[in-house]
Design a protein around this motif. Sequence first.
Motif, PDB file in Angstrom:
ATOM      1  N   LEU A  66       0.840  -1.202   0.000  1.00  0.00           N
ATOM      2  CA  LEU A  66       0.000   0.000   0.000  1.00  0.00           C
ATOM      3  C   LEU A  66       0.873   1.250   0.000  1.00  0.00           C
ATOM      4  O   LEU A  66       0.569   2.246  -0.673  1.00  0.00           O
ATOM      5  CB  LEU A  66      -0.919   0.006   1.226  1.00  0.00           C
ATOM      6  CG  LEU A  66      -2.013  -1.066   1.263  1.00  0.00           C
ATOM      7  CD1 LEU A  66      -2.718  -1.048   2.618  1.00  0.00           C
ATOM      8  CD2 LEU A  66      -3.015  -0.868   0.144  1.00  0.00           C
ATOM      9  N   GLY A  67       1.954   1.206   0.765  1.00  0.00           N
ATOM     10  CA  GLY A  67       2.886   2.332   0.800  1.00  0.00           C
ATOM     11  C   GLY A  67       3.576   2.539  -0.539  1.00  0.00           C
ATOM     12  O   GLY A  67       3.700   3.675  -1.013  1.00  0.00           O
ATOM     13  N   ARG A  68       4.005   1.464  -1.156  1.00  0.00           N
ATOM     14  CA  ARG A  68       4.683   1.568  -2.455  1.00  0.00           C
ATOM     15  C   ARG A  68       3.767   2.204  -3.504  1.00  0.00           C
ATOM     16  O   ARG A  68       4.228   2.956  -4.376  1.00  0.00           O
ATOM     17  CB  ARG A  68       5.116   0.182  -2.941  1.00  0.00           C
ATOM     18  CG  ARG A  68       6.382  -0.347  -2.300  1.00  0.00           C
ATOM     19  CD  ARG A  68       6.721  -1.729  -2.837  1.00  0.00           C
ATOM     20  NE  ARG A  68       6.865  -1.707  -4.281  1.00  0.00           N
ATOM     21  CZ  ARG A  68       7.994  -1.448  -4.935  1.00  0.00           C
ATOM     22  NH1 ARG A  68       9.085  -1.166  -4.240  1.00  0.00           N
ATOM     23  NH2 ARG A  68       8.045  -1.459  -6.248  1.00  0.00           N
ATOM     24  N   ALA A  69       2.488   1.895  -3.437  1.00  0.00           N
ATOM     25  CA  ALA A  69       1.540   2.429  -4.418  1.00  0.00           C
ATOM     26  C   ALA A  69       0.904   3.741  -3.961  1.00  0.00           C
ATOM     27  O   ALA A  69       0.067   4.298  -4.675  1.00  0.00           O
ATOM     28  CB  ALA A  69       0.445   1.397  -4.685  1.00  0.00           C
ATOM     29  N   LEU A  70       1.289   4.234  -2.788  1.00  0.00           N
ATOM     30  CA  LEU A  70       0.714   5.468  -2.231  1.00  0.00           C
ATOM     31  C   LEU A  70      -0.801   5.409  -2.165  1.00  0.00           C
ATOM     32  O   LEU A  70      -1.503   6.352  -2.544  1.00  0.00           O
ATOM     33  CB  LEU A  70       1.168   6.696  -3.027  1.00  0.00           C
ATOM     34  CG  LEU A  70       2.637   7.097  -2.884  1.00  0.00           C
ATOM     35  CD1 LEU A  70       2.938   8.315  -3.738  1.00  0.00           C
ATOM     36  CD2 LEU A  70       3.012   7.361  -1.432  1.00  0.00           C
ATOM     37  N   ILE A  71      -1.317   4.274  -1.721  1.00  0.00           N
ATOM     38  CA  ILE A  71      -2.764   4.132  -1.540  1.00  0.00           C
ATOM     39  C   ILE A  71      -3.122   4.644  -0.150  1.00  0.00           C
ATOM     40  O   ILE A  71      -2.815   4.009   0.861  1.00  0.00           O
ATOM     41  CB  ILE A  71      -3.195   2.669  -1.713  1.00  0.00           C
ATOM     42  CG1 ILE A  71      -2.905   2.218  -3.150  1.00  0.00           C
ATOM     43  CG2 ILE A  71      -4.678   2.490  -1.386  1.00  0.00           C
ATOM     44  CD1 ILE A  71      -3.213   0.773  -3.429  1.00  0.00           C
ATOM     45  N   ALA A  72      -3.729   5.818  -0.112  1.00  0.00           N
ATOM     46  CA  ALA A  72      -4.015   6.482   1.165  1.00  0.00           C
ATOM     47  C   ALA A  72      -5.388   6.064   1.670  1.00  0.00           C
ATOM     48  O   ALA A  72      -6.392   6.725   1.434  1.00  0.00           O
ATOM     49  CB  ALA A  72      -3.947   7.992   0.991  1.00  0.00           C
ATOM     50  N   ALA A  73      -5.435   4.925   2.342  1.00  0.00           N
ATOM     51  CA  ALA A  73      -6.687   4.419   2.909  1.00  0.00           C
ATOM     52  C   ALA A  73      -6.352   3.666   4.199  1.00  0.00           C
ATOM     53  O   ALA A  73      -5.317   3.017   4.285  1.00  0.00           O
ATOM     54  CB  ALA A  73      -7.390   3.504   1.919  1.00  0.00           C
ATOM     55  N   PRO A  74      -7.230   3.745   5.217  1.00  0.00           N
ATOM     56  CA  PRO A  74      -6.935   3.130   6.517  1.00  0.00           C
ATOM     57  C   PRO A  74      -7.212   1.622   6.528  1.00  0.00           C
ATOM     58  O   PRO A  74      -7.934   1.110   7.382  1.00  0.00           O
ATOM     59  CB  PRO A  74      -7.864   3.889   7.462  1.00  0.00           C
ATOM     60  CG  PRO A  74      -9.060   4.205   6.620  1.00  0.00           C
ATOM     61  CD  PRO A  74      -8.502   4.481   5.230  1.00  0.00           C
ATOM     62  N   ILE A  75      -6.652   0.905   5.553  1.00  0.00           N
ATOM     63  CA  ILE A  75      -6.917  -0.526   5.430  1.00  0.00           C
ATOM     64  C   ILE A  75      -6.343  -1.291   6.617  1.00  0.00           C
ATOM     65  O   ILE A  75      -7.007  -2.149   7.206  1.00  0.00           O
ATOM     66  CB  ILE A  75      -6.346  -1.052   4.099  1.00  0.00           C
ATOM     67  CG1 ILE A  75      -7.094  -0.399   2.926  1.00  0.00           C
ATOM     68  CG2 ILE A  75      -6.440  -2.569   4.026  1.00  0.00           C
ATOM     69  CD1 ILE A  75      -6.517  -0.696   1.577  1.00  0.00           C
TER      70      ILE A  75
END
Length: 229
Positions: free
Chosen positions: A25-34
């Motif tokens: 998620l960090g590598r893809a910069l997915i900003a969600a509280p998964i």
Amino acid sequence: AVLAPEEDGGLGLGLTELCLVSHELGRALIAAPIASAASVARAVAGHPLAAEITAGEKIVLPALAEGARAIGDEQPLARLQGDALDGRKTGVPCPADADGFLVTAGSGDGFVLAFAQAQTVEAAPAMDGTNIGGVGFSGSSAVTIAGENDARARLSALLDSLHLSTAAELLGIAEQAHAITVDYLKIRQQFDRPIGSFQALQHRAVDSLAAIEMCRSLVYQAARAIDGS
């Protein structure tokens, strides 16, 4: 569903697997509280709420901090009287997107973890494109998830999960930033040559890579240690 036990509809995996997810998620910069939602699903294991979270019927996020007080403070100002919750929590990620919150509170029976829906939500944009803010409860209907001794143990495990998954996400961001920088060093020209050919920049890139690899080792060693405890 990553951390939730199988009896609650989850996968029953550990922090190592959650860190692998958070890393990507960090590598893809997915900003969600998964990772936060996944951590809450395990924290409420055995309660009907856990099955609702793993099934995707509810998004429940942790609401643990109170102003400048420490996250996970075991003497919270929020109070639970019967099934009515009063108090305010701060620093909650993506509060406007949640169906409810897992809250730390004090009660006549001691320290508790409770699920409640907020009556007020204040959210401001964050640098990563998400929002962060405070949630307020004033006589809000609440359900006790765990009391006293059980609540403290669940909170401790929840904090481990939140802290470590955040570290893994930051590791992914650092890794991707390093990759982008190295690519740029190969194409940016100065004095008719790629700037990556300059020894000073090569040294900086190597130092960055070494720090990332040390971080990776530490994150996954910590995850393995907690999973094995």
